[in-house]
Scaffold this active site. Sequence first.
Site, PDB file in Angstrom:
ATOM      1  N   GLU A 161       0.809  -1.224   0.000  1.00 17.69           N
ATOM      2  CA  GLU A 161       0.000   0.000   0.000  1.00 17.69           C
ATOM      3  C   GLU A 161       0.842   1.274   0.000  1.00 17.69           C
ATOM      4  O   GLU A 161       1.640   1.513   0.902  1.00 17.69           O
ATOM      5  CB  GLU A 161      -0.940   0.020   1.208  1.00 17.69           C
ATOM      6  CG  GLU A 161      -1.899   1.192   1.203  1.00 17.69           C
ATOM      7  CD  GLU A 161      -3.022   1.073   2.226  1.00 17.69           C
ATOM      8  OE1 GLU A 161      -3.819   2.022   2.341  1.00 17.69           O
ATOM      9  OE2 GLU A 161      -3.110   0.030   2.907  1.00 17.69           O
ATOM     10  N   LYS A 163      -8.670  -1.195   0.169  1.00 16.02           N
ATOM     11  CA  LYS A 163      -9.647  -1.930   0.970  1.00 16.02           C
ATOM     12  C   LYS A 163     -10.335  -2.914   0.034  1.00 16.02           C
ATOM     13  O   LYS A 163     -11.032  -2.508  -0.894  1.00 16.02           O
ATOM     14  CB  LYS A 163     -10.692  -0.999   1.607  1.00 16.02           C
ATOM     15  CG  LYS A 163     -10.227  -0.307   2.874  1.00 16.02           C
ATOM     16  CD  LYS A 163      -9.980  -1.293   3.987  1.00 16.02           C
ATOM     17  CE  LYS A 163      -9.387  -0.641   5.217  1.00 16.02           C
ATOM     18  NZ  LYS A 163      -8.983  -1.646   6.214  1.00 16.02           N
TER      19      LYS A 163
END
Length: 475
Positions: free
Chosen positions: A258, A275
């Site tokens: 990320e 997500k």
Amino acid sequence: MSRRLTIGTSPLQLARALLTSVEGDVLFFDSQSGSGPHARWSMLMWNPRRWLEESAVGSGRIVEQPAGVVVDDVPAWMRQAHARCEASGEGGALPFCGGLAGFWSYECGAYLDELRAELPRDDSPLLWVGAFDGALIFDHAQRSWWASGSEAWVEGAMAWIETQGAVDPADDAEVEAARELRVDVREVEGERYKRGVQAGVDAIFDGELFEVNYSERWEARWSVGGWELYRRLRQAAPGPFGGLIRAGETTIASVSPEQFIEVREDGVVQTRPIKGTRPRGASAEEDAALAEELCASEKDRAENVMIVDLMRNDLTRVCVPASVEVSELCGLHSFASVHHLISTVEGKLPARADALDVFAACFPAGSITGAPRLRAMEWIAEHEASARGPYTGSMFYWSAAGGFDSNVLIRTATLTGPKVRYGAGGAVVSDSDPTGEWEEARWKARPFFKALGLDGEKSPRSEGPGRGGEDDDGG
């Protein structure tokens, strides 16, 4: 200045050579080949002119070394140190030409916002930030090495390569020692984890939270060293925003998927929260089905959208308000081992603001705290069994030319002495099932177990949970 280098050594080989041949603190920003335009560069930095560190771990007392001067305002110190760095003149051709680099642990968030809870601490540093005169940079797109920085630094780096860096040092002894090592892991207690998830669900129904990221830490004894831990973790779960930090007695080994905050030299800001994740399938048909399942998941999309709203709000605090927009919402991105839902929120900095304003306004990342973020952080302090430390903090660099990039330190192990910790967890929402969340957390800890050479009863179950996978977001 910058100079193209004619060496065929891989970033991993050169990092190994550097860690073996130099003393002191070393940073390795490790992007995987083929990770796409957002993870194009790998970089090595060492021998900072000055640096910030915690004088004694747990004290919260920050000092500038080697002078030993106490620093009360970390962002102010960083701005002053950054202003002293001289850009080499290449502009945006290379991502770093000297500047600042390091990490902030999750607990640094308590110094940026007024929390009604005291965040616990462990035996890892609160932060480490160094001022560097240059870096060795590998361009994965062009398969080329560069030395970038001041003239003196570039000449010194080239001299080191000629004497030390062109040959990959043998590490057979360390590999063999790790193979023979018998590791005992302090397992996270399943019932405690389930109670924590249920407490999160209750807080959501009580109106305290919309979403919260709950996690815990696995712990083991590891005596073979930080490099072999990182190599094994990287092999188990390669990530496009990984890296290794050797700072004092602590080694941070991260294979993060990320990206957190990126600021270009023209003032354009991006954040790309993750997500929603599924593993890649064993066949083309299974792979397509898993990707379709992820895109159709209302729960994954709801979690993603909630964090997008949080990040939009954070960017609006520092960016030109009308400039903040969502350029991609829940886009499907496929990597070597996983499918991700990734959104992109963009903005434009006003002339009065800089990259550190954005980083501080958004730290720690909404994807690993929750919404609203401050209350989520207070809830985390009240319910998680131990401090997070570097896990869910951020590793970053801020070039003298103005460019800034950072990751979220998930899928991250912290080694201090013989003790290694690894965090894992996930988002808790109103319909979260405690048993399912516990199974998912253990599944997310699988790279750690693999790195330690564990299998059987001590490792997470071989089949994944109902949603997510070994590389799932938020932990």
